[in-house]
Design an enzyme around this catalytic site. Structure first.
Site, PDB file in Angstrom:
ATOM      1  N   VAL A 109      18.153  31.244  19.337  1.00 54.26           N
ATOM      2  CA  VAL A 109      19.380  31.631  18.631  1.00 54.26           C
ATOM      3  C   VAL A 109      20.664  31.241  19.359  1.00 54.26           C
ATOM      4  O   VAL A 109      21.742  31.345  18.793  1.00 54.26           O
ATOM      5  CB  VAL A 109      19.389  33.138  18.252  1.00 54.26           C
ATOM      6  CG1 VAL A 109      18.406  33.436  17.143  1.00 54.26           C
ATOM      7  CG2 VAL A 109      19.182  34.018  19.457  1.00 54.26           C
ATOM      8  N   TYR A 117      26.569  40.362  31.092  1.00 50.07           N
ATOM      9  CA  TYR A 117      25.987  41.136  29.983  1.00 50.07           C
ATOM     10  C   TYR A 117      27.054  42.003  29.312  1.00 50.07           C
ATOM     11  O   TYR A 117      27.157  42.039  28.078  1.00 50.07           O
ATOM     12  CB  TYR A 117      24.859  42.000  30.549  1.00 50.07           C
ATOM     13  CG  TYR A 117      24.057  42.776  29.533  1.00 50.07           C
ATOM     14  CD1 TYR A 117      23.070  42.158  28.774  1.00 50.07           C
ATOM     15  CD2 TYR A 117      24.264  44.147  29.354  1.00 50.07           C
ATOM     16  CE1 TYR A 117      22.323  42.881  27.854  1.00 50.07           C
ATOM     17  CE2 TYR A 117      23.522  44.868  28.446  1.00 50.07           C
ATOM     18  CZ  TYR A 117      22.547  44.237  27.700  1.00 50.07           C
ATOM     19  OH  TYR A 117      21.808  44.958  26.794  1.00 50.07           O
ATOM     20  N   ALA A 161      30.257  41.566  29.271  1.00 53.44           N
ATOM     21  CA  ALA A 161      31.201  40.687  28.556  1.00 53.44           C
ATOM     22  C   ALA A 161      30.622  40.301  27.197  1.00 53.44           C
ATOM     23  O   ALA A 161      31.309  40.361  26.170  1.00 53.44           O
ATOM     24  CB  ALA A 161      31.476  39.428  29.382  1.00 53.44           C
ATOM     25  N   LYS A 221      28.348  41.851  25.434  1.00 44.12           N
ATOM     26  CA  LYS A 221      28.166  42.988  24.526  1.00 44.12           C
ATOM     27  C   LYS A 221      29.507  43.550  24.048  1.00 44.12           C
ATOM     28  O   LYS A 221      29.599  44.092  22.948  1.00 44.12           O
ATOM     29  CB  LYS A 221      27.325  44.073  25.214  1.00 44.12           C
ATOM     30  CG  LYS A 221      25.888  43.631  25.513  1.00 44.12           C
ATOM     31  CD  LYS A 221      25.138  43.283  24.240  1.00 44.12           C
ATOM     32  CE  LYS A 221      23.669  42.984  24.472  1.00 44.12           C
ATOM     33  NZ  LYS A 221      22.961  42.668  23.214  1.00 44.12           N
TER      34      LYS A 221
HETATM   35  P1  NAP Z   1      13.467  42.661  25.138  1.00 47.02           P
HETATM   36  O1  NAP Z   1      12.251  43.515  25.063  1.00 47.02           O
HETATM   37  O2  NAP Z   1      13.634  41.743  26.303  1.00 47.02           O
HETATM   38  O3  NAP Z   1      13.600  41.858  23.764  1.00 47.02           O
HETATM   39  C1  NAP Z   1      14.576  40.874  23.567  1.00 47.02           C
HETATM   40  C2  NAP Z   1      13.990  39.831  22.653  1.00 47.02           C
HETATM   41  O4  NAP Z   1      14.943  38.781  22.455  1.00 47.02           O
HETATM   42  C3  NAP Z   1      12.739  39.181  23.266  1.00 47.02           C
HETATM   43  O5  NAP Z   1      11.743  39.076  22.289  1.00 47.02           O
HETATM   44  C4  NAP Z   1      13.271  37.834  23.700  1.00 47.02           C
HETATM   45  O6  NAP Z   1      12.306  36.812  23.803  1.00 47.02           O
HETATM   46  C5  NAP Z   1      14.254  37.544  22.568  1.00 47.02           C
HETATM   47  N1  NAP Z   1      15.104  36.425  22.944  1.00 47.02           N
HETATM   48  C6  NAP Z   1      15.683  36.177  24.147  1.00 47.02           C
HETATM   49  N2  NAP Z   1      16.358  35.020  24.108  1.00 47.02           N
HETATM   50  C7  NAP Z   1      16.196  34.510  22.849  1.00 47.02           C
HETATM   51  C8  NAP Z   1      16.650  33.340  22.195  1.00 47.02           C
HETATM   52  N3  NAP Z   1      17.424  32.457  22.847  1.00 47.02           N
HETATM   53  N4  NAP Z   1      16.284  33.124  20.927  1.00 47.02           N
HETATM   54  C9  NAP Z   1      15.507  34.012  20.269  1.00 47.02           C
HETATM   55  N5  NAP Z   1      15.044  35.149  20.838  1.00 47.02           N
HETATM   56  C10 NAP Z   1      15.393  35.395  22.111  1.00 47.02           C
HETATM   57  O7  NAP Z   1      14.754  43.569  25.090  1.00 47.02           O
HETATM   58  P2  NAP Z   1      15.105  44.889  24.258  1.00 47.02           P
HETATM   59  O8  NAP Z   1      15.302  45.970  25.231  1.00 47.02           O
HETATM   60  O9  NAP Z   1      14.205  45.075  23.108  1.00 47.02           O
HETATM   61  O10 NAP Z   1      16.571  44.478  23.758  1.00 47.02           O
HETATM   62  C11 NAP Z   1      16.879  44.157  22.424  1.00 47.02           C
HETATM   63  C12 NAP Z   1      18.388  44.155  22.287  1.00 47.02           C
HETATM   64  O11 NAP Z   1      18.878  45.457  22.605  1.00 47.02           O
HETATM   65  C13 NAP Z   1      19.087  43.190  23.245  1.00 47.02           C
HETATM   66  O12 NAP Z   1      20.193  42.605  22.611  1.00 47.02           O
HETATM   67  C14 NAP Z   1      19.541  44.100  24.371  1.00 47.02           C
HETATM   68  O13 NAP Z   1      20.648  43.577  25.047  1.00 47.02           O
HETATM   69  C15 NAP Z   1      19.880  45.352  23.582  1.00 47.02           C
HETATM   70  N6  NAP Z   1      19.910  46.571  24.387  1.00 47.02           N
HETATM   71  C16 NAP Z   1      18.785  47.038  25.003  1.00 47.02           C
HETATM   72  C17 NAP Z   1      18.862  48.194  25.752  1.00 47.02           C
HETATM   73  C18 NAP Z   1      17.671  48.779  26.454  1.00 47.02           C
HETATM   74  O14 NAP Z   1      17.835  49.776  27.175  1.00 47.02           O
HETATM   75  N7  NAP Z   1      16.468  48.251  26.297  1.00 47.02           N
HETATM   76  C19 NAP Z   1      20.080  48.862  25.884  1.00 47.02           C
HETATM   77  C20 NAP Z   1      21.191  48.356  25.251  1.00 47.02           C
HETATM   78  C21 NAP Z   1      21.097  47.211  24.486  1.00 47.02           C
HETATM   79  P3  NAP Z   1      11.761  36.467  25.313  1.00 47.02           P
HETATM   80  O15 NAP Z   1      10.878  37.613  25.661  1.00 47.02           O
HETATM   81  O16 NAP Z   1      11.081  35.165  25.165  1.00 47.02           O
HETATM   82  O17 NAP Z   1      12.981  36.377  26.200  1.00 47.02           O
END
Ligand code: NAP
Length: 246
Positions: free
Chosen positions: A63, A154, A156, A158
């Protein structure tokens, strides 16, 4: 049947959102990074989504790449007929204190977390504009609201998503397209599993509910924001952090 695209949906919060929207009756497009391991995980998510009787397809696309997003949106429009909801969830971290952060780590996080949101909204909004209907939810973070030491890249990315969300809400409101953001706190996913116990305990000390959130608790808010129940909600940021910021 309404169609939802969820980016980065092979695991974690994205996978959970895909399942929840499938349960809500959406046909779901499970975007995943173009790698064999992500594909395998995305196929399993699609299987679980299909148990709700909806269509579920896995579409690989990085993406952060404008052209790959354009191709994905074209493919979805051709195969599903409409794009009713877009959830920009894909995200990465490459943490480090500013003094030590490499330029490449800054650029990579901005490209995946922020530019991707432009890439997807740019192409999806032109489809939604013609439909005169659409729901966009961008996944920000408490780091974008309050900052977080070690995450200048990160936070920046978000924070930028919040500005983009409000701008798109203003630009497309007259076309019946809503655009909102969610700002999760500490959620139990592979992204946070890698943090040290010491850091996790320190973070939990600031959470009123005294526990990590679960991906389902993000998915339920996204479910509301893509539903008809949120028809008069746009340009908002909903913090889902167990009371981190009071
Ligand atoms: P995660 O388990 O690492 O999932 C993120 C997903 O995004 C993974 O499947 C990853 O694939 C995919 N991804 C990364 N780069 C990509 C790309 N260039 N194109 C397409 N897909 C891509 O993280 P999560 O915790 O579920 O986070 C999901 C969202 O919530 C993120 O935006 C994160 O910043 C946000 N968030 C999470 C938390 C938390 O505490 N977990 C808190 C605040 C915000 P790969 O595994 O191949 O990289």
């Amino acid at each position: 049947m309404a169609t939802a695209i969820i980016t980065g949906a092979s695991q974690g919060i994205g996978a959970c959102i895909a399942e929840r929207l499938a349960k809500d009756g959406f046909d779901v497009v499970i975007n995943h990074y173009p790698s064999d391991s992500d594909r395998e995980k995305a196929l399993a998510v699609a299987e679980r989504c299909r148990t709700y009787g909806v269509k579920a397809e896995c579409v690989p696309a990085d993406v952060s790449d404008f052209g790959q997003c354009e191709a994905m949106v074209k493919q979805v429009k051709a195969e599903f007929g409409s794009i009713d909801a877009l959830v920009n969830n894909a995200g990465i971290t490459k943490d480090g204190l500013l003094a030590r952060m490499k330029e490449s780590d800054y650029d990579a996080v901005i490209a995946v977390n922020q530019k991707s949101v432009y890439n997807m909204m740019k192409h999806v909004c032109s489809v939604m504009m013609k439909q005169r209907h659409g729901r966009i939810v961008n996944v920000s973070s408490v780091a974008g609201l309050y900052g977080n030491a070690g995450q200048v890249n990160y936070s920046a990315s978000k924070a930028a998503i919040i500005g983009m969300t409000k701008t798109v809400a203003k630009e497309f409101g007259s076309r019946n397209i809503t655009c909102n953001a969610v700002a999760p706190g500490f959620i139990h996913t592979p992204m946070t599993d890698v943090l040290s116990e010491e850091l996790k305990n320190k973070m939990l000390g600031a959470v009123a509910l005294g526990r990590y959130g679960e991906p389902e608790e993000i998915a339920s808010v996204v479910s509301f924001l893509v539903s008809d129940d949120s028809s008069y909600v746009t340009g908002q940021v909903i913090e889902i952090s167990g009371g981190l910021s009071m």
